[in-house]
Design a protein around this motif. Structure first.
Motif, mmCIF file in Angstrom:
data_model
loop_
_atom_site.group_PDB
_atom_site.id
_atom_site.type_symbol
_atom_site.label_atom_id
_atom_site.label_comp_id
_atom_site.label_asym_id
_atom_site.label_seq_id
_atom_site.Cartn_x
_atom_site.Cartn_y
_atom_site.Cartn_z
ATOM 1 N N UNK A 1 41.176 33.249 49.019
ATOM 2 C CA UNK A 1 40.993 32.526 47.866
ATOM 3 C C UNK A 1 41.933 31.592 47.570
ATOM 4 N N UNK B 1 46.950 48.187 37.697
ATOM 5 C CA UNK B 1 47.832 48.959 38.629
ATOM 6 C C UNK B 1 47.812 48.358 39.819
ATOM 7 N N UNK B 2 46.733 47.608 40.244
ATOM 8 C CA UNK B 2 46.669 47.143 41.582
ATOM 9 C C UNK B 2 47.557 45.781 41.836
ATOM 10 N N UNK B 3 47.924 45.354 40.776
ATOM 11 C CA UNK B 3 49.053 44.090 40.861
ATOM 12 C C UNK B 3 48.566 43.122 39.628
ATOM 13 N N UNK B 4 49.479 41.821 39.678
ATOM 14 C CA UNK B 4 49.182 40.962 38.492
ATOM 15 C C UNK B 4 49.239 39.610 38.984
ATOM 16 N N UNK B 5 48.724 38.618 38.345
ATOM 17 C CA UNK B 5 48.227 37.433 38.902
ATOM 18 C C UNK B 5 48.591 36.382 37.666
ATOM 19 N N UNK B 6 48.802 35.263 37.796
ATOM 20 C CA UNK B 6 48.905 34.229 37.009
ATOM 21 C C UNK B 6 48.577 32.836 37.510
ATOM 22 N N UNK B 7 48.063 31.944 36.685
ATOM 23 C CA UNK B 7 47.771 30.648 37.376
ATOM 24 C C UNK B 7 47.812 29.560 36.099
ATOM 25 N N UNK B 8 48.490 28.531 36.326
ATOM 26 C CA UNK B 8 48.294 27.614 35.403
ATOM 27 C C UNK B 8 47.193 26.467 35.930
ATOM 28 N N UNK C 1 41.178 38.676 40.803
ATOM 29 C CA UNK C 1 41.018 39.704 42.064
ATOM 30 C C UNK C 1 41.844 40.861 41.874
ATOM 31 N N UNK C 2 42.995 40.916 40.985
ATOM 32 C CA UNK C 2 43.702 41.873 40.793
ATOM 33 C C UNK C 2 43.259 43.017 39.672
ATOM 34 N N UNK D 1 38.320 33.113 39.105
ATOM 35 C CA UNK D 1 37.820 33.788 40.274
ATOM 36 C C UNK D 1 39.137 34.620 40.856
ATOM 37 N N UNK D 2 40.304 33.669 41.082
ATOM 38 C CA UNK D 2 41.361 34.018 41.700
ATOM 39 C C UNK D 2 42.296 35.080 41.038
ATOM 40 N N UNK D 3 42.339 34.823 39.701
ATOM 41 C CA UNK D 3 43.377 35.738 38.949
ATOM 42 C C UNK D 3 42.728 37.177 38.732
ATOM 43 N N UNK E 1 43.268 43.663 49.106
ATOM 44 C CA UNK E 1 43.751 42.762 48.152
ATOM 45 C C UNK E 1 44.448 41.548 48.857
ATOM 46 N N UNK F 1 48.290 26.611 42.297
ATOM 47 C CA UNK F 1 48.896 26.818 40.951
ATOM 48 C C UNK F 1 48.966 28.250 40.689
ATOM 49 N N UNK F 2 48.569 29.289 41.886
ATOM 50 C CA UNK F 2 48.317 30.815 41.502
ATOM 51 C C UNK F 2 49.589 31.504 42.084
ATOM 52 N N UNK F 3 50.056 32.574 41.340
ATOM 53 C CA UNK F 3 51.108 33.358 41.864
ATOM 54 C C UNK F 3 50.402 34.724 41.490
ATOM 55 N N UNK F 4 50.595 35.669 42.551
ATOM 56 C CA UNK F 4 50.224 37.152 42.472
ATOM 57 C C UNK F 4 51.444 38.130 42.757
ATOM 58 N N UNK F 5 51.378 39.324 41.964
ATOM 59 C CA UNK F 5 52.460 40.183 42.317
ATOM 60 C C UNK F 5 51.874 41.499 42.608
ATOM 61 N N UNK F 6 51.951 42.062 43.813
ATOM 62 C CA UNK F 6 51.489 43.520 44.164
ATOM 63 C C UNK F 6 52.366 44.326 44.686
ATOM 64 N N UNK F 7 52.271 45.486 44.008
ATOM 65 C CA UNK F 7 53.246 46.674 44.383
ATOM 66 C C UNK F 7 53.272 46.856 45.689
#
Lengths: 381, 381
Positions: A87, B314-321, B289-290, B285-287, A80, A108-114
């Motif tokens: 990307x 469960x894999x994670x979270x993503x956000x983008x503006x 991925x999780x 496409x980016x968001x 991941x 502009x993206x932000x991801x959070x992975x455990x």
């Protein structure tokens, strides 16, 4: 941990880990993860270190990155993280580690992975490997690529499921290494010559190494992306390591014995034919269209200045005349078309020599002016 | 039969047949074959004609070729002939028909394929189709491509397994045609306007045609490779035909009724947002991925001048503006990420408008300055 890494650099490091990480390790989830560490070296350099293992192989890669505020380490999902970094729409990626997650930011993206606990990240047991040779990474990659397509794919042939590195001494007391792969039907032999090894004597146990298929694949990727002039190849009787400009790679060896490959290479021949391997490959591709999957045999009839390829099946028949350099008596051989085609594909020149005897004996293929040779068993009529 | 055909021309004709021939027709082997005919026309032109059918569709293609000595016809395996012609290493291909086989020659290669009896080649029953309109092939291909990605793929939704062509009359007595596809979750509607049809009145039975997915795919390929300015599109209540510069194509229609699609298109809205569909697609496409395969939902929160995409698993979270043009009150929608992404992908401009109401009501997407519209159901919270 809070670091900023150039996307292209981070992406390259994570690509290398993909070839050894077991993406679907559901029984041991941590094996699908990698350890990311940011620390200052003793010399005060800001270092990013990435470590992954499947317990058979282990890869550490280190890079100097731009100074960061806080060091630290996190264990995250390898696949991941690789996809996300690849990307991200920015030149820089920011990674920040927290108690039980990391955030990855870019554009502009932000991801959070455990994350998983750093203390639980598995370390493969590695040894101090006594024997060492320095070699150009491209040269080592080439002998591996020249041979590894002959590695056995059948699960039952465990002893043949790798490439053999066999260190020997010639009459002038010079050390050379035969690099061999075979699946029982065909054999590829390449050679590293004029090798200098740190220890003058290699004991019998460590002179024949069988390196498994997955290790071989990872090695090629690492060697091909190494920008340096030399890598250090170390070995013992049960492990090898590669140390490049930025990486350190360890792998266990296959413990099975490798067969006596020298006896499979015929020393004499009656017929000798020269041909253009790239042209033969194209002709085989055309003639092979009528062959159904199961039979896969192609007939080669050699006659003065010509080679007639032919193939037959219920679907139809095909023949094609290929120009070759030959002026001896007529003879015929039948081969598995895929095996013959793969030998042509791995040739690096415009002229290949084929040497054969009468009857069902192995046939030798060799590029002119090149040591690598291929042995292929014909199919009986 | 003995003819010589230019490889590129022959290859193009055989490519067209690939989309309708059932390659693995083992129960009726002749359906995996095509009929090749060489004959002089009444005007004395040497004509090659190739005919294939799967009994739902039928394609004839005719080309003037260079004069030949002997006319005739043969039935050969479509796929193998296509592969052979494609790989022949020559500008010209020679085809010679015999009692029960054909030979194909080109370059140094010669192939022999078995044939099936010409008399047994199946002919699909075709009718004289009463209604006809002339249309630019590119225009017809475009309305099909704009809509057909919404055709249902689930086997059980047989009534939705095609694209609907619905001919109607507006208040000015002008005929137009709605081109619609839907899988129950989303709907695409495009339009052909200012149509002239040879018959002034189309009976109700023939005014709504449902063209199956495979026919649609074959039509696009034929239309896109037709060099002419006009194709003739003919129809009755159960068949359509396309006649291009060189080909004639027939297909049966799906007999199921198409749902009342007009009632699925909302007429009012509260929120109206403008965005760049290509930029939104990259962000999705980016968001995305999780997101694990099963959930596949993405949350869109609209606020003045910004749209925040977010996804969780469960894999994670993503956000983008994402930058958008909007200055109304905040609102939130949840969509299937693949459906939303496909709508963006099929947009042809830089600005798309989204119109939504409060609550679980269908949302309309439309390119600025373009008639085609998409309707997508949001997912409940």
């Amino acid at each position: 941990m809070r670091i900023s890494v150039e996307k292209s650099l981070f992406s390259k490091i994570l690509t290398h880990q993909q070839s050894l990480i077991n993406r679907r390790s559901t029984t041991v989830p941590i094996l699908s993860h990698i350890l990311i560490e940011a620390n200052y070296s003793k010399q005060g350099e800001p270092i990013l270190s990435v470590h992954g293992t499947d317990m058979e192989m282990s890869l550490w890669e280190k890079e100097v990155i731009k100074p960061f505020e806080s060091p630290g380490s996190s264990v995250v999902c390898a696949h991941l993280l690789y996809e996300i970094v690849r990307k991200i729409d920015d030149q820089w990626v920011t990674l920040e580690g927290f108690e039980d997650y990391v955030t990855i930011r870019g554009g502009a993206a932000e991801f959070r992975l455990p994350t998983l606990p750093v203390a639980e990240f598995p370390l493969m047991e590695t040894q101090d490997l006594p024997f060492e040779l320095s070699i150009h990474p491209g040269l080592l990659a080439d002998v591996i690529k020249d041979t590894s397509f002959c590695i056995a794919t059948e699960e039952t042939r465990y002893a043949l499921a790798g490439t053999c590195f066999h260190f020997r001494e010639n009459n002038q007391k010079e050390i050379f290494c035969n690099v061999v792969a075979t699946d029982g039907h065909r054999l590829a032999l390449s050679q590293l010559t004029n090798i200098v090894i740190n220890e003058p004597k290699i004991p019998v146990g460590a002179s024949l190494l069988v390196i498994g298929r997955r290790t071989i694949q990872s090695m090629v990727k690492l060697l091909e992306s190494d920008p340096g002039e030399q890598v250090s190849f170390r070995f013992s009787s049960n492990q090898i390591s590669l140390q490049g400009t930025k990486f350190q790679f360890f792998s266990r060896l296959l413990i099975d014995r490798f067969p006596d490959y020298m006896s499979a290479i015929p020393q004499n021949h009656i017929f000798s034919v020269k041909f253009d391997p790239k042209e033969l490959m194209k002709s085989l591709d055309r003639v092979g269209m009528v062959i159904e999957e199961r039979t896969r045999s192609v007939k080669l009839m050699f006659h003065p200045n010509g080679l007639t390829l032919s193939a037959n099946s219920a679907q139809g028949s095909a023949k094609e005349v290929v120009k070759i350099s030959y002026d001896g008596e007529e003879f015929t051989l039948i081969f598995n078309i895929r095996y013959l085609s793969e030998i042509c594909q791995h040739s690096r020149g415009n002229i290949m020599t084929m040497k054969a005897t009468k009857g069902q004996n192995p046939v030798v293929f060799q590029d002119v002016n090149r040591e690598t040779l291929y042995v292929l068993m014909p199919i009986s009529n």
